[in-house]
Motif scaffolding. Structure first.
Motif, PDB file in Angstrom:
ATOM      1  N   GLY A  48      61.352  26.001  26.158  1.00  0.00           N
ATOM      2  CA  GLY A  48      60.887  24.544  26.250  1.00  0.00           C
ATOM      3  C   GLY A  48      61.784  23.028  25.166  1.00  0.00           C
ATOM      4  N   HIS A  49      61.844  22.474  25.584  1.00  0.00           N
ATOM      5  CA  HIS A  49      62.005  20.708  24.279  1.00  0.00           C
ATOM      6  C   HIS A  49      60.965  21.082  23.577  1.00  0.00           C
ATOM      7  N   ALA A  50      61.437  21.040  22.653  1.00  0.00           N
ATOM      8  CA  ALA A  50      59.971  22.016  21.508  1.00  0.00           C
ATOM      9  C   ALA A  50      59.660  19.939  21.399  1.00  0.00           C
ATOM     10  N   GLY A  51      61.275  19.421  21.076  1.00  0.00           N
ATOM     11  CA  GLY A  51      61.517  18.394  20.304  1.00  0.00           C
ATOM     12  C   GLY A  51      60.400  16.844  21.240  1.00  0.00           C
ATOM     13  N   ASP A  52      60.514  17.683  22.576  1.00  0.00           N
ATOM     14  CA  ASP A  52      59.881  16.465  23.074  1.00  0.00           C
ATOM     15  C   ASP A  52      58.458  16.653  23.738  1.00  0.00           C
ATOM     16  N   GLY A  53      57.839  17.873  23.353  1.00  0.00           N
ATOM     17  CA  GLY A  53      56.518  18.173  23.430  1.00  0.00           C
ATOM     18  C   GLY A  53      56.634  18.001  24.962  1.00  0.00           C
ATOM     19  N   ASN A  54      57.890  19.284  25.637  1.00  0.00           N
ATOM     20  CA  ASN A  54      58.040  19.533  26.948  1.00  0.00           C
ATOM     21  C   ASN A  54      57.977  21.082  27.116  1.00  0.00           C
ATOM     22  N   LEU A  55      56.905  21.523  27.381  1.00  0.00           N
ATOM     23  CA  LEU A  55      57.213  22.900  27.504  1.00  0.00           C
ATOM     24  C   LEU A  55      57.609  23.889  29.261  1.00  0.00           C
ATOM     25  N   HIS A  56      57.936  24.801  29.018  1.00  0.00           N
ATOM     26  CA  HIS A  56      57.968  25.208  30.240  1.00  0.00           C
ATOM     27  C   HIS A  56      57.378  26.819  30.604  1.00  0.00           C
ATOM     28  N   PRO A  57      56.089  26.885  30.211  1.00  0.00           N
ATOM     29  CA  PRO A  57      55.272  28.135  30.212  1.00  0.00           C
ATOM     30  C   PRO A  57      55.673  28.537  31.794  1.00  0.00           C
ATOM     31  N   THR A  58      56.078  29.498  31.579  1.00  0.00           N
ATOM     32  CA  THR A  58      56.955  30.338  32.829  1.00  0.00           C
ATOM     33  C   THR A  58      56.109  31.904  33.218  1.00  0.00           C
ATOM     34  N   CYS A  59      55.432  32.312  34.838  1.00  0.00           N
ATOM     35  CA  CYS A  59      54.907  33.126  35.034  1.00  0.00           C
ATOM     36  C   CYS A  59      56.204  34.162  36.073  1.00  0.00           C
ATOM     37  N   PRO A  60      56.861  35.570  35.044  1.00  0.00           N
ATOM     38  CA  PRO A  60      57.056  36.544  36.237  1.00  0.00           C
ATOM     39  C   PRO A  60      55.938  36.895  36.959  1.00  0.00           C
ATOM     40  N   THR A  61      55.796  37.170  38.256  1.00  0.00           N
ATOM     41  CA  THR A  61      54.605  37.231  38.855  1.00  0.00           C
ATOM     42  C   THR A  61      55.449  38.053  40.645  1.00  0.00           C
ATOM     43  N   ASP A  62      54.056  38.638  41.125  1.00  0.00           N
ATOM     44  CA  ASP A  62      54.750  38.597  42.610  1.00  0.00           C
ATOM     45  C   ASP A  62      54.479  37.915  43.893  1.00  0.00           C
ATOM     46  N   ALA A  63      54.394  37.144  44.258  1.00  0.00           N
ATOM     47  CA  ALA A  63      54.275  36.191  45.830  1.00  0.00           C
ATOM     48  C   ALA A  63      53.048  37.062  46.169  1.00  0.00           C
ATOM     49  N   ARG A  64      53.529  38.693  46.114  1.00  0.00           N
ATOM     50  CA  ARG A  64      52.858  39.138  48.003  1.00  0.00           C
ATOM     51  C   ARG A  64      51.950  39.742  47.419  1.00  0.00           C
ATOM     52  N   ASP A  65      50.927  39.463  45.885  1.00  0.00           N
ATOM     53  CA  ASP A  65      50.027  40.087  45.394  1.00  0.00           C
ATOM     54  C   ASP A  65      49.308  38.970  46.065  1.00  0.00           C
ATOM     55  N   ASP A  66      48.275  38.472  46.787  1.00  0.00           N
ATOM     56  CA  ASP A  66      47.037  37.320  46.534  1.00  0.00           C
ATOM     57  C   ASP A  66      46.862  37.226  45.612  1.00  0.00           C
ATOM     58  N   GLU A  67      45.920  38.351  45.297  1.00  0.00           N
ATOM     59  CA  GLU A  67      44.318  38.564  43.643  1.00  0.00           C
ATOM     60  C   GLU A  67      45.282  38.227  42.381  1.00  0.00           C
ATOM     61  N   SER A  93      66.669  31.458  34.627  1.00  0.00           N
ATOM     62  CA  SER A  93      67.602  32.565  35.479  1.00  0.00           C
ATOM     63  C   SER A  93      67.317  33.840  34.829  1.00  0.00           C
ATOM     64  N   ALA A  94      67.396  34.464  33.457  1.00  0.00           N
ATOM     65  CA  ALA A  94      67.016  35.463  32.616  1.00  0.00           C
ATOM     66  C   ALA A  94      65.683  35.491  33.119  1.00  0.00           C
ATOM     67  N   LEU A  95      64.842  35.121  33.209  1.00  0.00           N
ATOM     68  CA  LEU A  95      62.960  35.697  33.331  1.00  0.00           C
ATOM     69  C   LEU A  95      63.369  35.408  34.980  1.00  0.00           C
ATOM     70  N   ALA A  96      63.828  35.142  35.814  1.00  0.00           N
ATOM     71  CA  ALA A  96      63.706  35.227  37.400  1.00  0.00           C
ATOM     72  C   ALA A  96      64.087  36.439  37.228  1.00  0.00           C
ATOM     73  N   ARG A  97      65.146  37.682  36.458  1.00  0.00           N
ATOM     74  CA  ARG A  97      64.952  39.067  36.988  1.00  0.00           C
ATOM     75  C   ARG A  97      63.740  39.750  36.527  1.00  0.00           C
ATOM     76  N   LEU A  98      62.917  39.447  36.064  1.00  0.00           N
ATOM     77  CA  LEU A  98      61.561  40.304  35.686  1.00  0.00           C
ATOM     78  C   LEU A  98      61.000  40.065  36.770  1.00  0.00           C
ATOM     79  N   ARG A  99      60.386  39.806  37.670  1.00  0.00           N
ATOM     80  CA  ARG A  99      59.757  40.383  38.923  1.00  0.00           C
ATOM     81  C   ARG A  99      59.885  39.582  40.188  1.00  0.00           C
ATOM     82  N   PRO A 100      59.802  39.594  41.429  1.00  0.00           N
ATOM     83  CA  PRO A 100      60.297  38.753  43.001  1.00  0.00           C
ATOM     84  C   PRO A 100      59.847  37.082  42.925  1.00  0.00           C
ATOM     85  N   THR A 101      59.460  37.239  41.521  1.00  0.00           N
ATOM     86  CA  THR A 101      58.069  35.503  42.724  1.00  0.00           C
ATOM     87  C   THR A 101      58.740  34.868  39.871  1.00  0.00           C
ATOM     88  N   THR A 102      58.792  33.544  40.482  1.00  0.00           N
ATOM     89  CA  THR A 102      59.070  33.285  38.654  1.00  0.00           C
ATOM     90  C   THR A 102      58.323  31.814  39.733  1.00  0.00           C
TER      91      THR A 102
END
Ligand SMILES: Cc1cc2nc3c(=O)[nH]c(=O)nc-3n(C[C@H](O)[C@H](O)[C@H](O)COP(=O)(O)OP(=O)(O)OC[C@H]3O[C@@H](n4cnc5c(N)ncnc54)[C@H](O)[C@@H]3O)c2cc1C
Length: 470
Positions: A371-390, A328-337
């Motif tokens: 992410g859940h380091a102990g499980d090896g389960n990482l959540h790479p998260t990209c704040p971006t903008d779906a309106r920018d095709d490039e 939720s916190a990362l989702a505030r950065l840019r229009p698309t997460t």
């Protein structure tokens, strides 16, 4: 298309008030928590019991109408986006905890029960239901079962699958089956419970579940270890586990995530360090004390710049809540997460984190990792903008490379979020052609007309996300 004849049959089953084909009603269920996927269903239905679910499915089988079962729509793989139209099936009327059986340590629930409501209800009886996805305030048990969701306590306690003892399910022809039950042991035939868990609504509709409970641990302690070096944090994870301690929680946040989370949660998290580990242990009081001391020693040996123990349950809860609010916190950065969940053997965490950072740099995209380091389960998260095709092209390419790297390191394309429509193009990377064919054979056997959540798990040729508006 739902014909007028089919519509009248469906209304007869649930009543006019539980059949909505208004434009506004359909629009609300055209998307889920996954960015960039939208498709409008033809109707939204809310059955009141298993019999109604079965009757709906029989009509849908006859008229070949797709059915998309939906809990709270918090999945992150476009699992409830009705990309082939049809009916979205809601469980808002099937949301009761039917029984908490203290003799057998089980809870029997309907699919629409909210995860946190179940956790709180069993805790009142001194019992514990460990699966705790960060979305637990809104996610449903039906959704958790169908995604086989994990959570912060997964390292020690396992994931949803490990707590599902029995299911009632409506199959694609309307038949109702029961699998498993309140049994600790049961080897009668194939394990259909396990087959249905994580099946993402593609094999049947879960209408009831019997879940395993465990006794509430006596004590719990929470600790934050701070690092100026990502690899040192990752090494601590491996070393804690290699020293034969399995913490209840072993979570990782990198600096960009930390900064955003602190800005959002304002609980005084350090933002000048490169990474933190949130570590918890629970169990018998003496064991918790001893193991937390050992963990502290390991973290310090691995160059943690500071190790802080939460002084109260309130402080511990604030730390857990802060971690749970990362998305939720990362989702505030840019229009698309865009949040992914590439997973590797835990020994490969350091390599994976380094690779993610290199890939982000290569494609000039921002990627925060937690992410859940102990499980090896990482959540790479990209704040971006779906309106920018490039930019989106670069984001897609970066994530494709992240998945490829995870597989190269012996990992997988998804540790807990499921395949849905979003990861379907990558499934073959993980399973190979033969593996996908086995799964398709199971799907064909159980759902010959492909009406159960079609378009999910198995890929169409395109790798592009879809936006369909009718
Ligand atoms: C902020 C946030 C944090 C999250 N944190 C986590 C996390 O920590 N761990 C994790 O694993 N996931 C997490 N998720 C993903 C998501 O919350 C989980 O996948 C969750 O289990 C979905 O539950 P839901 O009720 O929203 O199900 P939905 O999204 O509605 O559905 C999920 C899948 O289940 C199927 N389904 C739902 N009900 C039934 C039923 N009765 N019968 C058959 N199929 C059904 C749907 O068709 C779909 O394929 C998070 C998501 C968000 C938005």
């Amino acid at each position: 298309m739902i014909s007028e004849a089919a519509k009248q049959l469906l209304i007869q089953i649930v009543g006019r008030e539980n059949y909505d084909d208004s434009k506004a009603g359909r629009l609300v269920y055209s998307y889920d928590a996954t960015p960039q996927f939208q498709a409008i269903p033809e109707a939204v239905m809310a059955p009141r019991n298993t019999k109604e679910v079965s009757e709906i499915v029989k009509v849908c089988a006859e008229y070949r109408i797709p059915i998309v079962p939906r809990g709270s729509g918090t999945n992150l793989c476009a699992g409830t986006c009705p990309i082939e139209g049809g009916i979205v099936l809601l469980f808002k009327h099937m949301n009761r905890i039917l029984e908490i059986d203290e003799d057998n340590l089980t809870a029997t629930v309907q699919p629409g029960v909210i995860t946190l409501d179940l956790i709180k209800s069993v805790e009142e009886k001194g019992l514990f239901y460990p699966p705790d996805p960060s979305s637990m305030k809104i996610s449903t048990i039906g959704g958790n079962i169908n995604e086989n969701s994990g959570g912060l306590r997964g390292l020690k306690y396992g994931v949803t699958r490990d707590y599902v003892l029995g299911l009632e399910a409506v199959l694609a022809n309307g038949d109702v089956i029961r699998t498993g039950g309140k049994l600790a042991k049961d080897v009668a035939g194939y394990d259909l419970t396990r087959l249905l868990v994580g099946s993402e609504g593609t094999l049947g509709i879960i209408t009831e579940a019997t879940l395993k409970l465990v006794p509430m641990p006596e004590a719990k302690k929470t600790m934050l270890a701070l690092y100026q070096d990502l690899e040192a944090a990752a090494r601590s994870v491996s070393k804690i586990i290699a020293s034969k301690i399995i913490p209840a929680t072993l979570e990782f946040l990198d600096q960009p995530t930390l900064r955003v989370v602190e800005d959002y949660a304002q609980i005084g998290l350090p933002t000048d360090v490169k990474a933190v580990l949130l570590i918890e242990q629970d169990g018998a009081r003496e064991v918790v004390e001893r193991e937390m001391r050992q963990i502290e020693r390991i973290c310090k040996e691995e160059q943690a710049v500071s190790v802080q123990l939460a002084r109260s349950e309130q402080e511990a809860d604030a730390l857990r809540t802060a971690r749970r609010s990362a998305l939720s916190a990362l989702a505030r950065l840019r229009p698309t997460t865009i949040l992914e969940d590439a997973t590797v053997p835990r020994s490969e965490i350091a390599k994976m984190v380094t690779a993610i950072n290199e890939i982000a740099e290569k494609y000039r995209v921002m990627i925060c990792t937690f992410g859940h380091a102990g499980d090896g389960n990482l959540h790479p998260t990209c704040p971006t903008d779906a309106r920018d095709d490039e930019e989106m092209e670069r984001v897609e390419a970066a994530f494709a490379e992240i998945f490829a790297k995870a597989i190269e390191l012996g990992g997988t394309i998804t540790g807990e979020h499921g395949v849905g429509a979003m990861k379907a193009p990558y499934l073959e990377w993980k399973l190979g052609k033969e593996g996908v064919e086995v799964m398709q054979a199971i799907k064909r056997a159980l759902d010959p007309y492909n009406i159960m959540n079609p378009g999910k798990v198995f890929a169409k040729s395109t790798r592009k996300r879809v936006v369909v508006t009718k």
